[in-house]
Design an enzyme around this catalytic site. Sequence first.
Site, PDB file in Angstrom:
ATOM      1  N   GLU A   1       0.578  -1.182   0.251  1.00  0.00           N
ATOM      2  CA  GLU A   1       0.164   0.624  -0.272  1.00  0.00           C
ATOM      3  C   GLU A   1       0.657   1.319  -0.119  1.00  0.00           C
ATOM      4  OE1 GLU A   1      -2.002  -0.820   3.271  1.00  0.00           O
ATOM      5  OE2 GLU A   1      -3.468  -2.123   3.403  1.00  0.00           O
ATOM      6  N   PRO A   2       1.606   1.529  -1.085  1.00  0.00           N
ATOM      7  CA  PRO A   2       2.510   2.766  -1.242  1.00  0.00           C
ATOM      8  C   PRO A   2       1.617   3.893  -1.360  1.00  0.00           C
ATOM      9  CG  PRO A   2       2.606   1.438  -2.894  1.00  0.00           C
ATOM     10  CD  PRO A   2       1.455   1.008  -2.154  1.00  0.00           C
TER      11      PRO A   2
ATOM     12  N   ARG B   1       2.879   7.464   0.306  1.00  0.00           N
ATOM     13  CA  ARG B   1       3.885   8.836  -0.357  1.00  0.00           C
ATOM     14  C   ARG B   1       4.889   8.648  -1.230  1.00  0.00           C
ATOM     15  NH1 ARG B   1       6.026  11.469   4.030  1.00  0.00           N
ATOM     16  NH2 ARG B   1       4.889  10.473   5.681  1.00  0.00           N
TER      17      ARG B   1
ATOM     18  N   CYS C   1      -1.963  34.529  10.916  1.00  0.00           N
ATOM     19  CA  CYS C   1      -1.668  34.807  11.647  1.00  0.00           C
ATOM     20  C   CYS C   1      -0.724  33.956  12.840  1.00  0.00           C
ATOM     21  CB  CYS C   1      -2.287  35.432  12.215  1.00  0.00           C
ATOM     22  SG  CYS C   1      -3.338  36.781  10.662  1.00  0.00           S
TER      23      CYS C   1
HETATM   24  C1  LIG Z   1      -0.742   5.779   5.578  1.00  0.00           C
HETATM   25  C2  LIG Z   1      -1.369   3.991   5.001  1.00  0.00           C
HETATM   26  C3  LIG Z   1      -0.578   3.855   4.247  1.00  0.00           C
HETATM   27  C4  LIG Z   1       0.619   4.644   3.230  1.00  0.00           C
HETATM   28  O1  LIG Z   1       1.350   4.929   4.178  1.00  0.00           O
HETATM   29  P1  LIG Z   1       2.547   6.076   2.642  1.00  0.00           P
HETATM   30  O2  LIG Z   1       3.619   6.111   4.213  1.00  0.00           O
HETATM   31  O3  LIG Z   1       2.325   6.531   1.872  1.00  0.00           O
HETATM   32  O4  LIG Z   1       3.316   4.923   1.938  1.00  0.00           O
HETATM   33  C5  LIG Z   1      -0.589   2.303   3.564  1.00  0.00           C
HETATM   34  N1  LIG Z   1      -1.016   1.495   4.446  1.00  0.00           N
HETATM   35  C6  LIG Z   1      -2.128   1.727   5.444  1.00  0.00           C
HETATM   36  C7  LIG Z   1      -2.874   1.454   6.465  1.00  0.00           C
HETATM   37  C8  LIG Z   1      -1.505   3.868   5.842  1.00  0.00           C
HETATM   38  O5  LIG Z   1      -1.797   4.148   7.190  1.00  0.00           O
END
Ligand SMILES: *Cc1c(COP(=O)(O)O)cnc(C)c1O
Length: 433
Positions: free
Chosen positions: A283-284, A286, A354
């Site tokens: 699940e990438p 970033r 601000c």
């Molecule tokens: C945030 C998240 C990701 C993605 O993380 P990255 O650092 O953006 O790759 C994947 N799985 C779960 C469950 C997350 O909460």
Amino acid sequence: MAFCYIAGMDHFLYKDGILHAEDVPIPEIAAAVGTPFYVYSSATLTRHYRLFEEALAGMDHLICYAMKANSNQAVLRLMASLGAGVDVVSGGEYRRALAAGFAPERIVFSGVGKTVEEMELALSGGIRQFNVESEPEMALLSSVAVRLGKVVPITVRVNPDVDAKTHEKIATGKAENKFGIPISRAREVYAQAAALPGLKVIGVDVHIGSQLTDLEPFEQAYLKVSELTRSLRADGHTIERLDLGGGLGIPYERSNLAPPLPLEYGEVVRRTVGDLGCEIEIEPGRLIAGNAGMLIASVIYEKSGEDRDFLILDAAMNDLIRPAMYGAYHDIVPVIEAAPGEGQKPYDVVGPVCESGDTFTKQRMLNPAQSGDLIGFRSAGAYGAVMSSEYNTRPLIPEILVHEHQFAVIRARPTFDEIINRDTIPEWLEGSD
Ligand SMILES: *Cc1c(COP(=O)(O)O)cnc(C)c1O
């Protein structure tokens, strides 16, 4: 390819001294939509997705883009067109996934606090799997599924108690964090899950944090998942899918050593869980979106303070909160390349909000800039636009997607009327001006 990732990193390059997004000069976009704005490169998004495809080649796998990093419909549509699955963490994100064209069988539902409404939504619309994070959630999900006449595939998110060695606000795999169930209790929890009529146990899920710049924590976590998989199988469970989460970090500072490449990450996956015959999900977020986006702003004023100089921009913490929230570093570059030999000087780069927290960086060496100059923040494609707000009644800034020589506004700047008219005056105050 690997070389490409380090050296090229993205498609934001200078041509004849002018910063381009792919083949589009940034000043052209600025002239069309005004500043500030986010701009994303299709080619970079595509390449980053493909790096993961290559990294897991030969293994049965699905890359589920974590849309919370950047959930613009156009970005999602691009991901779907590449064959990605998607990881969602709310009913809103689930709706976004369907709207962008993801088949329900490619949508994974994660998150520590799913509500009945979210469960009903995804069970009715269809879902690949729920990643459940607690016993009460398990019980609730089962009862909702039974009520709707469904049996829902699930994994249990385990907390492997490893130190992800990242910022404390984005570490999720230590015992003290709110995420998942302790791996030490996993067998007991899986036994409970298997006994629930609305659930079908299919796998194990783990996600230890974000912006990891070292493979060691992944290795430790995945070894624990491997060991657990064997135990669960011995207990009679069918474990056919492993969701290994996201979290691979990106180089925010160009001058610094680059984090591991997807290819090296893939080797860790192969080495730790490759022999289990499981389908692998990752699940990438970033790494796919981060370096595929920049925030472009204009300098409003160059201001001399008592002991320092400020660049006051038209972008602020409400547009890009990462520096204020995590002390995050973003490379800041001029859109018009500085003349060779032009001396740099230290600036505090700030927005107009601000709050003193509205500071992007302090005492950064930058080329001298003046009112009207365009400035770019690199690596702003992930956790940028999605975390923005309208604090100080500053409209959400436009998002632009570039594809070769074309660009399109993929989220327009709202008008002030739209912003103000979201509020309503209660009856008893009407006419009382
Ligand atoms: C945030 C998240 C990701 C993605 O993380 P990255 O650092 O953006 O790759 C994947 N799985 C779960 C469950 C997350 O909460």
